[in-house]
Design a protein around this motif. Structure first.
Motif, PDB file in Angstrom:
ATOM      1  N   ASN A  80      -0.012 -39.413  37.362  1.00  0.00           N
ATOM      2  CA  ASN A  80      -0.212 -40.834  37.036  1.00  0.00           C
ATOM      3  C   ASN A  80       0.888 -41.242  36.062  1.00  0.00           C
ATOM      4  O   ASN A  80       0.851 -40.876  34.888  1.00  0.00           O
ATOM      5  CB  ASN A  80      -1.599 -41.052  36.421  1.00  0.00           C
ATOM      6  CG  ASN A  80      -1.880 -42.529  36.155  1.00  0.00           C
ATOM      7  OD1 ASN A  80      -1.040 -43.388  36.414  1.00  0.00           O
ATOM      8  ND2 ASN A  80      -3.063 -42.821  35.642  1.00  0.00           N
ATOM      9  N   LYS A  81       1.857 -41.982  36.574  1.00  0.00           N
ATOM     10  CA  LYS A  81       3.007 -42.370  35.744  1.00  0.00           C
ATOM     11  C   LYS A  81       2.684 -43.520  34.792  1.00  0.00           C
ATOM     12  O   LYS A  81       3.425 -43.754  33.834  1.00  0.00           O
ATOM     13  CB  LYS A  81       4.182 -42.765  36.644  1.00  0.00           C
ATOM     14  CG  LYS A  81       4.694 -41.635  37.523  1.00  0.00           C
ATOM     15  CD  LYS A  81       5.898 -42.059  38.343  1.00  0.00           C
ATOM     16  CE  LYS A  81       5.478 -42.968  39.492  1.00  0.00           C
ATOM     17  NZ  LYS A  81       6.626 -43.310  40.362  1.00  0.00           N
ATOM     18  N   ASP A  82       1.594 -44.221  35.047  1.00  0.00           N
ATOM     19  CA  ASP A  82       1.281 -45.418  34.262  1.00  0.00           C
ATOM     20  C   ASP A  82       0.331 -45.122  33.111  1.00  0.00           C
ATOM     21  O   ASP A  82      -0.668 -45.818  32.899  1.00  0.00           O
ATOM     22  CB  ASP A  82       0.672 -46.489  35.187  1.00  0.00           C
ATOM     23  CG  ASP A  82       1.612 -46.859  36.317  1.00  0.00           C
ATOM     24  OD1 ASP A  82       2.826 -46.965  36.066  1.00  0.00           O
ATOM     25  OD2 ASP A  82       1.129 -47.018  37.456  1.00  0.00           O
ATOM     26  N   VAL A  83       0.636 -44.083  32.358  1.00  0.00           N
ATOM     27  CA  VAL A  83      -0.164 -43.742  31.179  1.00  0.00           C
ATOM     28  C   VAL A  83       0.787 -43.565  30.001  1.00  0.00           C
ATOM     29  O   VAL A  83       2.002 -43.425  30.185  1.00  0.00           O
ATOM     30  CB  VAL A  83      -0.974 -42.437  31.412  1.00  0.00           C
ATOM     31  CG1 VAL A  83      -1.928 -42.598  32.586  1.00  0.00           C
ATOM     32  CG2 VAL A  83      -0.049 -41.247  31.643  1.00  0.00           C
ATOM     33  N   PRO A  84       0.273 -43.559  28.781  1.00  0.00           N
ATOM     34  CA  PRO A  84       1.155 -43.388  27.610  1.00  0.00           C
ATOM     35  C   PRO A  84       1.864 -42.036  27.619  1.00  0.00           C
ATOM     36  O   PRO A  84       1.453 -41.108  28.319  1.00  0.00           O
ATOM     37  CB  PRO A  84       0.177 -43.488  26.422  1.00  0.00           C
ATOM     38  CG  PRO A  84      -1.010 -44.219  26.951  1.00  0.00           C
ATOM     39  CD  PRO A  84      -1.118 -43.830  28.390  1.00  0.00           C
ATOM     40  N   LYS A  85       2.905 -41.925  26.814  1.00  0.00           N
ATOM     41  CA  LYS A  85       3.650 -40.675  26.699  1.00  0.00           C
ATOM     42  C   LYS A  85       2.768 -39.588  26.082  1.00  0.00           C
ATOM     43  O   LYS A  85       2.127 -39.814  25.072  1.00  0.00           O
ATOM     44  CB  LYS A  85       4.895 -40.869  25.827  1.00  0.00           C
ATOM     45  CG  LYS A  85       5.990 -41.698  26.471  1.00  0.00           C
ATOM     46  CD  LYS A  85       7.229 -41.766  25.583  1.00  0.00           C
ATOM     47  CE  LYS A  85       7.927 -40.425  25.520  1.00  0.00           C
ATOM     48  NZ  LYS A  85       9.246 -40.504  24.860  1.00  0.00           N
ATOM     49  N   LEU A  86       2.764 -38.442  26.716  1.00  0.00           N
ATOM     50  CA  LEU A  86       1.991 -37.315  26.192  1.00  0.00           C
ATOM     51  C   LEU A  86       2.839 -36.449  25.263  1.00  0.00           C
ATOM     52  O   LEU A  86       2.311 -35.756  24.401  1.00  0.00           O
ATOM     53  CB  LEU A  86       1.442 -36.468  27.350  1.00  0.00           C
ATOM     54  CG  LEU A  86       0.541 -35.287  26.993  1.00  0.00           C
ATOM     55  CD1 LEU A  86      -0.693 -35.763  26.211  1.00  0.00           C
ATOM     56  CD2 LEU A  86       0.117 -34.542  28.254  1.00  0.00           C
TER      57      LEU A  86
END
Length: 337
Positions: A80-86
């Motif tokens: 899922n590319k549409d999440v905050p930076k981990l």
């Protein structure tokens, strides 16, 4: 005679394994490319992505031509590319560098287990690509001051030969009984490599623990982080006993995000692959370390990592995440039938 002979069991096996690894890497690169702040890092990862993709398609083509089912591997459902930076501070390139290191080892093993020329050339090409990008990642991290080098040493001015069997026992014949001899540079190299790879692994698995969906998976990753810490501590103490400085990388930390960019299935597989890499590294380190106490430490590490990996395999099986490699024909079952 057919133009190409049918692929052998070992060729099918290593192609299947490569497909799993490469599809996992592609999914992770899709996320890291999307979240990259640094243009140079983004270009390195984009180039890796474009270089690997055709080889995944080539492997698919071989499976199709041989009448073999195409593995599932890892798909768009696993990212899922549409999440905050981990992760932050250059972790993406640190991680890609470690993946390339693992790939170099796998391709070297695989090319020794294949016979058909097109498959030999496939792994030869992958090896060259992997080596080139490993160097690109290394130079990038050095340029950014994010990669610690192994300790420096005074250059030898004479050739020496081992005169005492205590050298193997790790004892110093010139000091009191029980005193350990200093590490040689080969031993330092493998200890440093163990620290370096476990630090990156610790950063990775800490992020995984923060965002895993299932509680059992979260607990598994938390346990893995503690295992990495214990290995780093043991290896670092070995350096400190000889007054050797412990270089440590800067950056690459997990952020505060708890939103998963990857499926639990992908993160579990990635951790399993790192465990296999770690056990292989320990085996090589044991083979080239001449101090018995180092071999004993590596044996304990290997046992602990194996037990941890086995626990992870059970979790993957229970959740239906472990894709089964192609099996040999069940002759006994056929005969009974």
């Amino acid at each position: 005679m057919p133009e190409k002979p049918a692929i052998t069991s070992s060729e099918l096996g290593v192609l299947w394994l490569t497909y799993q690894e490469k599809t996992m890497i592609l999914r992770m690169l899709e996320y890291f490319i999307e979240k990259a702040d640094d243009e140079k890092a983004k270009k390195i990862m984009t180039d890796v992505y474009h270089e690997i993709t055709p080889y995944v398609e080539k492997i698919k083509g071989i499976f199709q031509n041989e009448g073999a089912v195409i593995p599932v591997g890892f798909t768009s459902k696993d990212v899922n590319k549409d999440v905050p930076k981990l992760y932050d501070n250059g972790f993406d390139i640190m991680f890609v560098r470690l993946l390339k290191e693992i790939s170099m080892g796998l391709h070297t093993l695989n090319i020794n287990m294949v016979y058909r020329e097109d498959i030999v050339l496939l792994f030869k090409d992958l090896t060259a690509i992997t080596q080139a990008f490993y160097n690109s990642c290394t130079q990038y991290l050095i340029e950014k001051g994010m990669l610690a080098r192994s300790p420096y040493v005074s250059m030898p001015d004479s050739v020496e030969f081992v005169k005492e069997t205590n050298y193997l026992a790790g004892l110093n014949p010139f000091t009191k009984i029980g005193s350990k001899r200093t590490l040689n540079t080969i031993e330092v190299a493998y200890i440093f490599h163990g620290i370096e790879s476990n630090v990156t692994g610790l950063q990775m698995i800490t992020g995984f623990a923060q965002c895993a969906n299932k509680s059992e998976v979260k607990n598994f990753f938390t346990k893995g982080a503690e295992l990495s810490k214990s290995i780093i501590k043991e290896l670092s103490e070995t350096f400190l006993e000889d007054g050797i400085q412990i270089p440590s990388p800067s950056g690459g930390n997990a952020t505060r995000s708890t939103v998963p960019p990857f499926s639990d299935k992908l993160m579990m597989y990635c951790t399993s692959m790192f465990c296999s890499f770690s056990m292989g590294g320990n085996a090589v380190g044991t083979a080239f370390s001449l101090r018995n106490d180092l071999a004993a430490k590596n044996a304990v590490f290997t046992k602990d990592i194996f037990e941890y990996a086995h626990e992870g395999a059970k979790i993957m099986i229970e959740n239906g995440w472990m894709e089964e490699p192609p099996q040999m024909v069940e002759r006994k079952a056929i005969i009974k039938k």
